[in-house]
Design a protein around this motif. Structure first.
Motif, PDB file in Angstrom:
ATOM      1  N   ASP A  19     -12.585  43.676  -0.149  1.00 51.81           N
ATOM      2  CA  ASP A  19     -13.520  42.571  -0.317  1.00 51.81           C
ATOM      3  C   ASP A  19     -12.976  41.507  -1.260  1.00 51.81           C
ATOM      4  O   ASP A  19     -12.013  41.750  -2.003  1.00 51.81           O
ATOM      5  CB  ASP A  19     -14.873  43.082  -0.858  1.00 51.81           C
ATOM      6  N   THR A  49     -15.433  39.232  -3.779  1.00 55.85           N
ATOM      7  CA  THR A  49     -16.813  38.873  -4.127  1.00 55.85           C
ATOM      8  C   THR A  49     -16.852  38.116  -5.453  1.00 55.85           C
ATOM      9  O   THR A  49     -15.996  38.307  -6.322  1.00 55.85           O
ATOM     10  CB  THR A  49     -17.731  40.112  -4.266  1.00 55.85           C
ATOM     11  N   ASN A  63     -15.155  41.969  11.413  1.00 52.69           N
ATOM     12  CA  ASN A  63     -15.396  40.644  10.834  1.00 52.69           C
ATOM     13  C   ASN A  63     -15.407  39.597  11.946  1.00 52.69           C
ATOM     14  O   ASN A  63     -14.476  39.518  12.732  1.00 52.69           O
ATOM     15  CB  ASN A  63     -14.304  40.329   9.806  1.00 52.69           C
ATOM     16  N   ASN A 121     -19.608  36.895  -0.824  1.00 54.40           N
ATOM     17  CA  ASN A 121     -18.929  38.080  -0.326  1.00 54.40           C
ATOM     18  C   ASN A 121     -18.130  37.580   0.869  1.00 54.40           C
ATOM     19  O   ASN A 121     -18.615  37.555   1.995  1.00 54.40           O
ATOM     20  CB  ASN A 121     -19.955  39.154   0.071  1.00 54.40           C
ATOM     21  N   ASP A 168     -17.855  39.185   4.373  1.00 52.62           N
ATOM     22  CA  ASP A 168     -19.019  39.969   4.800  1.00 52.62           C
ATOM     23  C   ASP A 168     -19.674  39.442   6.078  1.00 52.62           C
ATOM     24  O   ASP A 168     -20.779  39.838   6.404  1.00 52.62           O
ATOM     25  CB  ASP A 168     -20.048  40.049   3.672  1.00 52.62           C
TER      26      ASP A 168
END
Lengths: 336, 325
Positions: B237, B239, B271, B252, B255
């Motif tokens: 990730d 973030t 994704n 994020n 996400d």
């Protein structure tokens, strides 16, 4: 029947009132606070009567006293209650200063009464289940953790006491102490802390900002990141959230109250919050903690999260508050 | 037609860049060179392009090059191309030492070529939009940021300090530092770090937590750990939790996801967001055509590297390390 008195009828006084009524063979005999209105409300919730601190402490039928007042008042009330031979269930944090906390524990010991501190996060199902999974070895040895706890500023405090560093200790002492306590139960003792925090309180109330980041190194070598916040805007739909991530050598456990919940309510009515999310459960974690406290008192055992344990969590918060300016790592020993 | 050659294909991001270049009608991949002939052969076969044995021959046949070698070879290949007047898109981190990075910047200037850093996250639509949101002033003054760049442990040469310059701290500090410098228009002035080999038995650190002081008196933390387990449904990730006096903003960046439960492929996140790499590659071509400084420049690469190096220094001396600007 165990008779209880509640001192302090703010938000936590209400929470305790509700928690006690869910327990069998427990009676809230009297409630007291500085606010007539809030005292009446707690009396209603607990099916109790309004009283005074002196009356509660002099009432020989009352065995247990809940202390739900602002943090900096805990010492005087706990010391007085202990001298009146009451067992004490005290809201967290145990005290504003280490000296206060040490005195409280000592006076309770001298008077042979139990002191339990409401580090209730240990009794939240999401947290206790994660701990069980870790203890079962599901993710291997835990080496890293990341915990968040935050939301809007708590405006409900008596005379806005949360806003005064000298009374509440700020977000690291009042809020993040939950995560510090829980981390101790998973990773053991803390060796050093690096932290930064900011307080920016514009003149008009309700726009307080209090935000902190802390990096903890544990004696066993593991690392943790703790974020505490009262910085969300007051009108934010999500008023409060917690999340955690535990990284083990064989996996990871995560939880986020903003994402993982069983009920959402949205309303148009101004009489209710416009948005709420929750995971209703049979066990009220506060009730569970209090029940275990009462059982331990009955059986003359060590109570869950006793004063000594609460002091360890307090030390972490005090240490985290210290390097807020310099960013220098603080060894926990420096606080003692 | 913009002809692009690959000098080194040790970093897997190179595969994505090749794919993106091949999707543009005005760009072409001229070929791949790697000091390990097996690596160039594998990539050339996969993408139907030529494997070169001589980097200079590949440079001769290209207008620009992408350097996706091991980190410690970035300087050698980038300067080889720059000295032949070729434009360079360099994988992050820019280099493994500040000295190398400064030399690369100097060489780029002397040869008047575009020197772009591959910081794809800056091109993320959410990051681009976040900058606009912050610019409106709706968040007030920014007080604090907590950030993560988590990933799985990449293994291979990433765990060989001679080739990578370090572990998770070197690999994952630079992305977020680059984003924050741009989003908040700040420099990092002090670095405090804790890191260690906590998860894997490898020669470099796999976990790191940084606490940074920013030039506008705000502060941020960064978790740069390779802490996503193999069982995690995604690679990692990026973030951010940005806290201002008047509001907060969370990012994020990866996400935009579907949760997929496939009996064939298991559980994973797909994704569906716009490719950051595509925007990165387009910026490279645009910068060359328009003779402009790219959004993520070599100078940005140097500043990000300095923070990672300061984090190692902080870990060694056990206190915060200052950075001058």
């Amino acid at each position: 029947m165990t008779n209880v008195g509640i001192i302090g009828c703010g938000m936590m006084g209400r929470v305790h009132s509700i928690a006690y009524t869910g327990l069998e063979n427990v009676n809230v005999k009297a409630v007291a606070s500085l606010s007539r209105e809030q005292t009446l409300e707690c009396a209603r919730l607990a099916s109790s009567r309004t009283s005074t601190v002196a009356e509660i402490l002099n009432d020989e039928e009352i065995e247990i006293v809940s202390i739900c007042t602002p943090t900096d008042t805990h010492r005087d009330l706990v010391v007085e209650a202990a001298r009146s031979k009451k067992h004490i269930f005290c809201e967290k944090p145990i005290a504003r200063t280490l000296e206060d906390a040490l005195e409280m524990v000592e006076v309770c010991r001298q008077n042979g009464v139990s002191l339990g501190v409401d580090h209730v996060v240990r009794f939240f199902d999401s947290y206790s289940r994660a701990k069980s999974l870790i203890e079962e070895g599901t993710i291997g040895k835990v080496v890293m953790a990341r915990l968040y706890r935050g939301g809007v500023f708590p405006k409900h405090g008596w005379n806005n006491w949360f806003d005064e560093l000298g009374r509440s200790g700020g977000v690291l002492l009042d809020l993040s102490i939950h995560d510090f306590d829980f981390l101790r139960t998973v990773l053991g003792e803390v060796e050093s802390i690096t932290a930064r925090s900011v307080k920016n309180t514009p003149s008009h109330p309700g726009r307080n900002r209090d935000h902190a980041l802390a990096i903890l190194k544990f004696a066993n070598g593991s690392l943790a990141h703790v974020e505490g916040s009262w910085a969300e805007p007051d009108n934010a739909p999500s008023k409060f959230a917690t999340s955690f991530e535990f990284v083990g050598r064989d996996g990871m456990i995560t939880y986020d109250s903003d994402e993982d919940f069983t009920m959402r309510v949205q309303t148009a009515s101004n009489d209710y919050p416009s948005f709420s999310k929750s995971t209703p459960a049979a066990n009220d974690p506060y009730g569970l903690h209090i029940q275990k406290f009462i059982e331990a008192v009955r059986e003359e055992r060590k109570v869950p999260v006793d004063g000594t344990e609460a002091i360890e969590a307090l030390k972490i918060s005090l240490a985290a508050n210290r390097p807020a300016e310099s960013g220098r790592p603080v060894k926990l020993l420096e606080v003692v | 037609m913009f002809r692009i050659g690959f000098l080194g294909i040790a970093h897997t991001h190179g595969y994505s860049y090749i794919r993106q270049i091949q999707s543009f009608s005005n760009m072409i991949v001229t070929g791949v060179f790697d000091r390990d002939a097996d690596k160039s052969k594998k990539a050339s076969e996969l993408f139907g392009t030529r494997a070169f044995e001589d980097p200079l021959e590949l440079i001769e046949n290209s207008d620009g090059v992408v350097v996706t070698s091991e980190n410690s070879f970035h300087k050698k290949y980038a300067e080889l191309a720059m000295n032949k007047g070729r434009h360079v898109l360099c994988e992050k981190p820019i280099a493994t030492t500040e000295e190398d990075a400064r030399s690369m910047l100097q060489t780029a200037r002397e040869n008047n070529v575009v020197f772009q850093m591959a910081f794809p996250v800056r091109y993320a639509p959410s990051i681009q939009q976040a900058r606009k949101e912050i610019e409106t002033g709706k968040l007030g003054r920014i007080l604090s940021v907590s950030a993560t760049n988590h990933g799985r442990m990449p293994g291979g040469w990433f765990a060989d300090e001679k080739l990578s310059g370090g572990g998770a701290v070197m690999d994952h500090t630079v992305h977020v530092v680059d984003i924050i410098r741009w989003l908040l228009d700040v420099e990092i002035v002090e670095v405090s770090a804790e890191y260690g080999r906590l998860i894997y038995d490898i020669p470099v650190e796999d976990c790191g937590l940084l606490l940074l002081s920013l030039s506008d008196d705000s502060f941020m933390s960064l978790d740069c750990s390779w802490s996503r387990p193999e069982a995690y449904p995604y690679w990692g990730d990026v973030t951010l939790n940005v806290v201002g006096t008047e509001g907060t903003l969370r990012i994020n960046a990866f996400d935009a996801k579907l949760k997929v439960f496939s009996n064939k492929r298991g559980v994973f996140w797909e994704n569906y967001g716009d490719s950051f790499d595509r925007a990165l590659i387009k910026e490279f071509a645009d910068s060359v055509i328009e003779e402009k400084k790219p959004l993520t420049s070599g100078e940005d690469g140097l500043e990000a590297l300095r923070v990672a190096l300061a984090a190692y220094e902080s870990g060694k001396v056990g206190r915060p390390v200052q950075l001058n600007h």
